[in-house]
Scaffold this motif. Sequence first.
Motif, PDB file in Angstrom:
ATOM      1  N   GLY A 103     -12.387   0.709  -4.357  1.00  0.00           N
ATOM      2  CA  GLY A 103     -10.943   0.549  -4.280  1.00  0.00           C
ATOM      3  C   GLY A 103     -10.272   1.860  -3.878  1.00  0.00           C
ATOM      4  O   GLY A 103     -10.709   2.937  -4.259  1.00  0.00           O
ATOM      5  N   GLY A 104      -9.226   1.739  -3.095  1.00  0.00           N
ATOM      6  CA  GLY A 104      -8.522   2.906  -2.591  1.00  0.00           C
ATOM      7  C   GLY A 104      -9.083   3.400  -1.271  1.00  0.00           C
ATOM      8  O   GLY A 104      -8.408   4.094  -0.526  1.00  0.00           O
ATOM      9  N   TRP A 105     -10.315   3.046  -0.979  1.00  0.00           N
ATOM     10  CA  TRP A 105     -10.926   3.420   0.298  1.00  0.00           C
ATOM     11  C   TRP A 105     -11.206   2.167   1.138  1.00  0.00           C
ATOM     12  O   TRP A 105     -10.876   2.136   2.312  1.00  0.00           O
ATOM     13  CB  TRP A 105     -12.225   4.200   0.074  1.00  0.00           C
ATOM     14  CG  TRP A 105     -12.878   4.616   1.356  1.00  0.00           C
ATOM     15  CD1 TRP A 105     -12.529   5.687   2.153  1.00  0.00           C
ATOM     16  CD2 TRP A 105     -13.969   3.964   2.013  1.00  0.00           C
ATOM     17  NE1 TRP A 105     -13.336   5.726   3.264  1.00  0.00           N
ATOM     18  CE2 TRP A 105     -14.239   4.680   3.195  1.00  0.00           C
ATOM     19  CE3 TRP A 105     -14.744   2.851   1.711  1.00  0.00           C
ATOM     20  CZ2 TRP A 105     -15.251   4.323   4.073  1.00  0.00           C
ATOM     21  CZ3 TRP A 105     -15.755   2.485   2.584  1.00  0.00           C
ATOM     22  CH2 TRP A 105     -15.998   3.226   3.757  1.00  0.00           C
ATOM     23  N   ALA A 106     -11.794   1.131   0.544  1.00  0.00           N
ATOM     24  CA  ALA A 106     -12.128  -0.086   1.284  1.00  0.00           C
ATOM     25  C   ALA A 106     -11.069  -1.171   1.135  1.00  0.00           C
ATOM     26  O   ALA A 106     -10.913  -2.021   2.013  1.00  0.00           O
ATOM     27  CB  ALA A 106     -13.481  -0.628   0.830  1.00  0.00           C
ATOM     28  N   TYR A 107     -10.324  -1.146   0.045  1.00  0.00           N
ATOM     29  CA  TYR A 107      -9.273  -2.130  -0.217  1.00  0.00           C
ATOM     30  C   TYR A 107      -8.287  -1.490  -1.190  1.00  0.00           C
ATOM     31  O   TYR A 107      -8.586  -0.482  -1.833  1.00  0.00           O
ATOM     32  CB  TYR A 107      -9.861  -3.434  -0.794  1.00  0.00           C
ATOM     33  CG  TYR A 107     -10.586  -3.227  -2.103  1.00  0.00           C
ATOM     34  CD1 TYR A 107      -9.912  -3.328  -3.321  1.00  0.00           C
ATOM     35  CD2 TYR A 107     -11.935  -2.898  -2.125  1.00  0.00           C
ATOM     36  CE1 TYR A 107     -10.571  -3.094  -4.523  1.00  0.00           C
ATOM     37  CE2 TYR A 107     -12.602  -2.675  -3.317  1.00  0.00           C
ATOM     38  CZ  TYR A 107     -11.914  -2.769  -4.510  1.00  0.00           C
ATOM     39  OH  TYR A 107     -12.557  -2.538  -5.691  1.00  0.00           O
ATOM     40  N   ASP A 108      -7.103  -2.089  -1.304  1.00  0.00           N
ATOM     41  CA  ASP A 108      -6.102  -1.542  -2.223  1.00  0.00           C
ATOM     42  C   ASP A 108      -5.794  -2.537  -3.342  1.00  0.00           C
ATOM     43  O   ASP A 108      -6.399  -3.605  -3.418  1.00  0.00           O
ATOM     44  CB  ASP A 108      -4.837  -1.107  -1.481  1.00  0.00           C
ATOM     45  CG  ASP A 108      -4.111  -2.253  -0.808  1.00  0.00           C
ATOM     46  OD1 ASP A 108      -4.357  -3.436  -1.150  1.00  0.00           O
ATOM     47  OD2 ASP A 108      -3.265  -1.982   0.063  1.00  0.00           O
ATOM     48  N   GLU A 109      -4.832  -2.166  -4.204  1.00  0.00           N
ATOM     49  CA  GLU A 109      -4.504  -3.009  -5.368  1.00  0.00           C
ATOM     50  C   GLU A 109      -4.003  -4.391  -4.976  1.00  0.00           C
ATOM     51  O   GLU A 109      -4.107  -5.335  -5.745  1.00  0.00           O
ATOM     52  CB  GLU A 109      -3.410  -2.375  -6.250  1.00  0.00           C
ATOM     53  CG  GLU A 109      -3.631  -0.992  -6.742  1.00  0.00           C
ATOM     54  CD  GLU A 109      -3.062   0.070  -5.813  1.00  0.00           C
ATOM     55  OE1 GLU A 109      -1.981  -0.091  -5.210  1.00  0.00           O
ATOM     56  OE2 GLU A 109      -3.736   1.102  -5.683  1.00  0.00           O
ATOM     57  N   GLY A 113      -7.435  -5.288   2.865  1.00  0.00           N
ATOM     58  CA  GLY A 113      -8.564  -4.548   3.410  1.00  0.00           C
ATOM     59  C   GLY A 113      -8.102  -3.317   4.154  1.00  0.00           C
ATOM     60  O   GLY A 113      -7.162  -3.375   4.943  1.00  0.00           O
ATOM     61  N   LEU A 114      -8.751  -2.200   3.900  1.00  0.00           N
ATOM     62  CA  LEU A 114      -8.372  -0.929   4.510  1.00  0.00           C
ATOM     63  C   LEU A 114      -9.315  -0.493   5.625  1.00  0.00           C
ATOM     64  O   LEU A 114      -9.149   0.588   6.172  1.00  0.00           O
ATOM     65  CB  LEU A 114      -8.318   0.165   3.426  1.00  0.00           C
ATOM     66  CG  LEU A 114      -7.372  -0.112   2.259  1.00  0.00           C
ATOM     67  CD1 LEU A 114      -7.467   1.005   1.226  1.00  0.00           C
ATOM     68  CD2 LEU A 114      -5.939  -0.277   2.749  1.00  0.00           C
TER      69      LEU A 114
END
Length: 193
Positions: A103-109, A113-114
Amino acid sequence: MHALIVVAHPDPQSLTHQVAGELARSLGADHSFEIADLAAEGFDPRYNPEDQALFRERAVVPADVLAEQARIDRADALVLVYPVYWWSFPALLKGWVDRVFSGGWAYDEQERGLLQRLPVHLVALGGAGPRTYDKHGYSVAMHTQIEHGIFAYCGARVASSALLTQADEAFPQGHFEAARRIGRELFSHRSRT
């Protein structure tokens, strides 16, 4: 363009490693690659208290995870080459995904998808033939779990997915030709976008 080719097999002489090597060699002189041999490098796939603390937003990213994320960030394409164990990734590769795609790199809260910029290519090597995968629903299950459940969730597009089996015509030479074709076409999507 630069490819990160992740290999998850403990035997460096394995068919999995041979396929990854053929794919890498076929990328062409205009492209570079790095092979991440998770077994040889001793990557620890066990989700540990540091990873749990990161998930709970109580700690920084562990150094080994940060290093893997940096490798992916440097890549224009991610290629996973792996044997199929019990209709999925081997534990080593699954643990790599569990820890690295944090979390925070690949997806957020908000579950966005990041990794939209990252095309992913999957090259699975299976012992059972395609009929077995289809008869028992394993192909659909693998698609749901890996392509949709992991990469789509993180916003990464699965640009290609190949299941190479011992039942394939011209085994094992057909696997090498498939790997060379995947390598030659790895960055062709860039010209269409």
